[in-house]
Design a protein around this motif. Structure first.
Motif, PDB file in Angstrom:
ATOM      1  N   ARG A 286       0.842  -1.206   0.000  1.00  0.00           N
ATOM      2  CA  ARG A 286       0.000   0.000   0.000  1.00  0.00           C
ATOM      3  C   ARG A 286       0.871   1.247   0.000  1.00  0.00           C
ATOM      4  NH1 ARG A 286      -3.144  -2.525   5.073  1.00  0.00           N
ATOM      5  NH2 ARG A 286      -4.130  -4.270   3.970  1.00  0.00           N
ATOM      6  N   LYS A 287       1.916   1.238   0.831  1.00  0.00           N
ATOM      7  CA  LYS A 287       2.822   2.390   0.868  1.00  0.00           C
ATOM      8  C   LYS A 287       3.556   2.536  -0.458  1.00  0.00           C
ATOM      9  CE  LYS A 287       5.469   5.648   2.606  1.00  0.00           C
ATOM     10  NZ  LYS A 287       6.354   5.854   1.434  1.00  0.00           N
ATOM     11  N   ARG A 288       3.997   1.430  -1.048  1.00  0.00           N
ATOM     12  CA  ARG A 288       4.698   1.510  -2.329  1.00  0.00           C
ATOM     13  C   ARG A 288       3.778   2.031  -3.427  1.00  0.00           C
ATOM     14  NH1 ARG A 288       6.450  -4.082  -0.817  1.00  0.00           N
ATOM     15  NH2 ARG A 288       8.436  -3.811   0.311  1.00  0.00           N
ATOM     16  N   LEU A 289       2.498   1.682  -3.363  1.00  0.00           N
ATOM     17  CA  LEU A 289       1.553   2.181  -4.363  1.00  0.00           C
ATOM     18  C   LEU A 289       1.467   3.700  -4.311  1.00  0.00           C
ATOM     19  CD1 LEU A 289      -0.683   1.766  -6.485  1.00  0.00           C
ATOM     20  CD2 LEU A 289      -2.303   1.551  -4.584  1.00  0.00           C
ATOM     21  N   VAL A 290       1.397   4.260  -3.117  1.00  0.00           N
ATOM     22  CA  VAL A 290       1.355   5.716  -2.968  1.00  0.00           C
ATOM     23  C   VAL A 290       2.603   6.338  -3.589  1.00  0.00           C
ATOM     24  CG1 VAL A 290       1.354   7.623  -1.322  1.00  0.00           C
ATOM     25  CG2 VAL A 290      -0.100   5.634  -0.914  1.00  0.00           C
ATOM     26  N   ASP A 291       3.772   5.764  -3.295  1.00  0.00           N
ATOM     27  CA  ASP A 291       5.021   6.290  -3.836  1.00  0.00           C
ATOM     28  C   ASP A 291       5.055   6.181  -5.360  1.00  0.00           C
ATOM     29  OD1 ASP A 291       5.854   6.817  -1.271  1.00  0.00           O
ATOM     30  OD2 ASP A 291       7.147   5.044  -1.112  1.00  0.00           O
ATOM     31  N   LEU A 292       4.608   5.042  -5.887  1.00  0.00           N
ATOM     32  CA  LEU A 292       4.599   4.844  -7.343  1.00  0.00           C
ATOM     33  C   LEU A 292       3.734   5.896  -8.030  1.00  0.00           C
ATOM     34  CD1 LEU A 292       5.226   3.165  -9.908  1.00  0.00           C
ATOM     35  CD2 LEU A 292       3.175   1.825  -9.376  1.00  0.00           C
ATOM     36  N   LEU A 293       2.546   6.144  -7.491  1.00  0.00           N
ATOM     37  CA  LEU A 293       1.662   7.137  -8.099  1.00  0.00           C
ATOM     38  C   LEU A 293       2.256   8.537  -8.005  1.00  0.00           C
ATOM     39  CD1 LEU A 293      -1.782   5.782  -6.869  1.00  0.00           C
ATOM     40  CD2 LEU A 293      -0.900   5.740  -9.213  1.00  0.00           C
ATOM     41  N   ASP A 294       2.903   8.858  -6.897  1.00  0.00           N
ATOM     42  CA  ASP A 294       3.588  10.149  -6.774  1.00  0.00           C
ATOM     43  C   ASP A 294       4.585  10.321  -7.922  1.00  0.00           C
ATOM     44  OD1 ASP A 294       2.291  10.930  -4.465  1.00  0.00           O
ATOM     45  OD2 ASP A 294       3.927  10.369  -3.119  1.00  0.00           O
ATOM     46  N   VAL A 295       5.380   9.289  -8.163  1.00  0.00           N
ATOM     47  CA  VAL A 295       6.422   9.365  -9.185  1.00  0.00           C
ATOM     48  C   VAL A 295       5.823   9.453 -10.576  1.00  0.00           C
ATOM     49  CG1 VAL A 295       8.290   8.066 -10.290  1.00  0.00           C
ATOM     50  CG2 VAL A 295       8.186   8.222  -7.802  1.00  0.00           C
ATOM     51  N   LEU A 296       4.829   8.630 -10.876  1.00  0.00           N
ATOM     52  CA  LEU A 296       4.257   8.611 -12.224  1.00  0.00           C
ATOM     53  C   LEU A 296       3.526   9.902 -12.550  1.00  0.00           C
ATOM     54  CD1 LEU A 296       2.934   4.945 -12.581  1.00  0.00           C
ATOM     55  CD2 LEU A 296       5.121   5.917 -13.318  1.00  0.00           C
ATOM     56  N   VAL A 297       2.845  10.479 -11.569  1.00  0.00           N
ATOM     57  CA  VAL A 297       2.158  11.744 -11.815  1.00  0.00           C
ATOM     58  C   VAL A 297       3.172  12.860 -12.030  1.00  0.00           C
ATOM     59  CG1 VAL A 297       0.681  13.517 -10.785  1.00  0.00           C
ATOM     60  CG2 VAL A 297       0.024  11.119 -10.645  1.00  0.00           C
ATOM     61  N   ASP A 298       4.196  12.902 -11.194  1.00  0.00           N
ATOM     62  CA  ASP A 298       5.197  13.953 -11.344  1.00  0.00           C
ATOM     63  C   ASP A 298       5.936  13.834 -12.673  1.00  0.00           C
ATOM     64  OD1 ASP A 298       6.818  16.192 -10.186  1.00  0.00           O
ATOM     65  OD2 ASP A 298       8.408  14.713 -10.480  1.00  0.00           O
ATOM     66  N   PRO A 322      -1.811   3.779   4.483  1.00  0.00           N
ATOM     67  CA  PRO A 322      -0.676   4.706   4.511  1.00  0.00           C
ATOM     68  C   PRO A 322      -1.160   6.123   4.784  1.00  0.00           C
ATOM     69  CG  PRO A 322      -0.566   3.283   2.582  1.00  0.00           C
ATOM     70  CD  PRO A 322      -1.918   3.077   3.191  1.00  0.00           C
ATOM     71  N   ALA A 323      -0.304   6.931   5.367  1.00  0.00           N
ATOM     72  CA  ALA A 323      -0.696   8.293   5.720  1.00  0.00           C
ATOM     73  C   ALA A 323      -1.154   9.092   4.506  1.00  0.00           C
ATOM     74  CB  ALA A 323       0.472   9.003   6.411  1.00  0.00           C
ATOM     75  N   ASP A 324      -0.602   8.787   3.329  1.00  0.00           N
ATOM     76  CA  ASP A 324      -0.901   9.581   2.135  1.00  0.00           C
ATOM     77  C   ASP A 324      -1.821   8.873   1.147  1.00  0.00           C
ATOM     78  OD1 ASP A 324       0.775  11.774   2.899  1.00  0.00           O
ATOM     79  OD2 ASP A 324       2.512  10.544   2.387  1.00  0.00           O
ATOM     80  N   MET A 325      -2.572   7.871   1.586  1.00  0.00           N
ATOM     81  CA  MET A 325      -3.472   7.169   0.674  1.00  0.00           C
ATOM     82  C   MET A 325      -4.517   8.114   0.084  1.00  0.00           C
ATOM     83  SD  MET A 325      -4.323   4.488  -0.981  1.00  0.00           S
ATOM     84  CE  MET A 325      -3.525   3.048  -0.273  1.00  0.00           C
ATOM     85  N   PHE A 326      -4.902   9.140   0.831  1.00  0.00           N
ATOM     86  CA  PHE A 326      -5.873  10.113   0.314  1.00  0.00           C
ATOM     87  C   PHE A 326      -5.364  10.760  -0.969  1.00  0.00           C
ATOM     88  CE2 PHE A 326      -3.053  12.495   3.091  1.00  0.00           C
ATOM     89  CZ  PHE A 326      -2.776  13.638   2.364  1.00  0.00           C
ATOM     90  N   ARG A 327      -4.043  10.987  -1.055  1.00  0.00           N
ATOM     91  CA  ARG A 327      -3.474  11.594  -2.258  1.00  0.00           C
ATOM     92  C   ARG A 327      -3.510  10.609  -3.424  1.00  0.00           C
ATOM     93  NH1 ARG A 327       0.978  13.118  -0.181  1.00  0.00           N
ATOM     94  NH2 ARG A 327       2.387  11.524  -0.966  1.00  0.00           N
ATOM     95  N   ALA A 328      -3.255   9.352  -3.136  1.00  0.00           N
ATOM     96  CA  ALA A 328      -3.324   8.328  -4.177  1.00  0.00           C
ATOM     97  C   ALA A 328      -4.742   8.226  -4.737  1.00  0.00           C
ATOM     98  CB  ALA A 328      -2.871   6.978  -3.617  1.00  0.00           C
TER      99      ALA A 328
END
Length: 363
Positions: A286-298, A322-328
């Protein structure tokens, strides 16, 4: 020196808060030499309110030569820092030298999506913020968190306090929240927003659903290993600038954000199959998914998700997120959902054009 521009919102009619802040940023960046001007602006608010879009426009329009501007995304910042510290250790002098190299010749900085959840990251960020303030480099920062919300863990929050103090004492802090998440399916002219969310039953393979969406499912012979010198990640297929992964092979393994950054530089289009509902993922995935989406969007890479559930049922739990799932969730809202039933009907109706042999995406 700038990173690839982030996928942003389509230019809607700005709300009142966006208009006011846009004017304020424009005045600030056109007259920064005014005595008593702040070191920069720290813009925070919920996901999808237009923070990156607004700050990015101000950054692009600022009367500063492009080679004297630097746009830094959260993940790329730490990648640069780790690369700069390689072989130097993590002493204070090594960190200062690395930050100095990053800011050499820079007259305008844009730090996008600042968020901290570990003390090591907080320590590096403290040095960057202090250096930006000391050098009086005009800086725009966006974040989903107010300054005091950075590194909220009660055992480690004290590590972030020096950086929080630097923000409060040197930056204008502004909340941007018009009450609306502007991200909608297709809301953006960039590549990420042209991606899709395809629903295919779990264990079904999704061959028909992929074909109906204009995609050819990989064969077993196409499987290959990427990033052999780093974490060995197994891709279902690599077709020029397009890469296919099964969710488990990408995110249920020990991959890290640095891997996603490197792969995003190599591949423009990503297809991730076998995506379960969030409850079916491990905590680390779940945490890696948030990070992956951050990278792909940027990096603005087109993403096609092949999931077992509709997007509205994807986040099917409230605890252990994850703390940032809302952003994902906000980011995924930009993908156009294609239900299995609708795609099958389209295929039966013959509305799909035949594909070229060997092409990854039918045309």
């Amino acid at each position: 020196m700038n990173d690839v521009p982030a996928a942003a919102l389509t230019d809607p009619e700005p709300d009142a808060g966006q208009v006011a802040l846009q004017d304020e940023l424009s005045d600030y960046l056109s007259g920064h030499t005014t005595v008593g001007a702040p070191a920069g602006y720290y813009i925070h608010g919920p996901a999808g309110r237009g923070k990156t879009w607004l700050a990015g426009r101000a950054f692009a329009a600022a009367p500063v030569p492009d080679d004297a501007k630097v746009r830094i995304h959260f993940h790329s910042f730490f990648e640069r820092m780790q690369r700069g510290l390689a072989g130097r250790g993590s002493s204070r002098s090594a960190i200062e030298q690395t930050v100095d190299a990053l800011l050499d010749g820079i007259r305008l900085c844009f730090f996008d999506e600042l968020h901290i959840h570990d003390p090591g990251g907080a320590s590096l960020l403290n040095h960057l913020l202090a250096e930006l303030a000391d050098r009086s480099v005009p800086t725009l920062i966006t974040s989903n968190y107010e300054p005091e919300g950075l590194l909220p863990h009660r055992l480690y929050h004290h590590v972030a306090v020096p950086g929080i103090r630097t923000i409060r004492e040197n930056f204008e802090v502004r909340l941007l929240d018009g009450g609306v998440d502007y991200r909608r399916p297709g809301s953006g002219s960039e590549r990420f927003a042209r991606g899709s969310w395809i629903v295919a039953p779990a264990g079904h393979g999704g061959v028909a659903e992929l074909a109906a969406a204009g995609l050819r499912a990989p064969t077993g012979e196409e499987a290959t290993c990427v990033l052999k010198a780093h974490h060995a990640l197994r891709a279902r297929a690599v077709r020029g600038r397009e890469v296919w992964f099964d969710f488990a092979d990408l995110l249920e393994v020990g991959s890290v954000s640095g891997d996603y950054l490197e792969l995003a530089r190599r591949f423009d289009a990503w297809v991730v199959t076998g995506v379960p509902a969030v409850s079916g993922m491990s905590r680390n995935a779940r945490k890696r998914l948030v990070d992956l989406l951050d990278v792909l969007v940027d990096a603005d890479r087109m993403l096609t998700v092949v999931a077992s559930v509709p997007r509205t049922e994807f986040v099917d739990m409230e605890r252990a997120l994850p703390a940032d799932m809302f952003r994902a969730q906000s980011r995924l809202a930009m993908l156009c959902e294609q239900p299995a039933e609708g795609m099958r009907a389209a295929a039966v109706a013959g509305r799909l054009r035949p594909g070229k042999r060997g092409a990854g995406r039918l045309s």
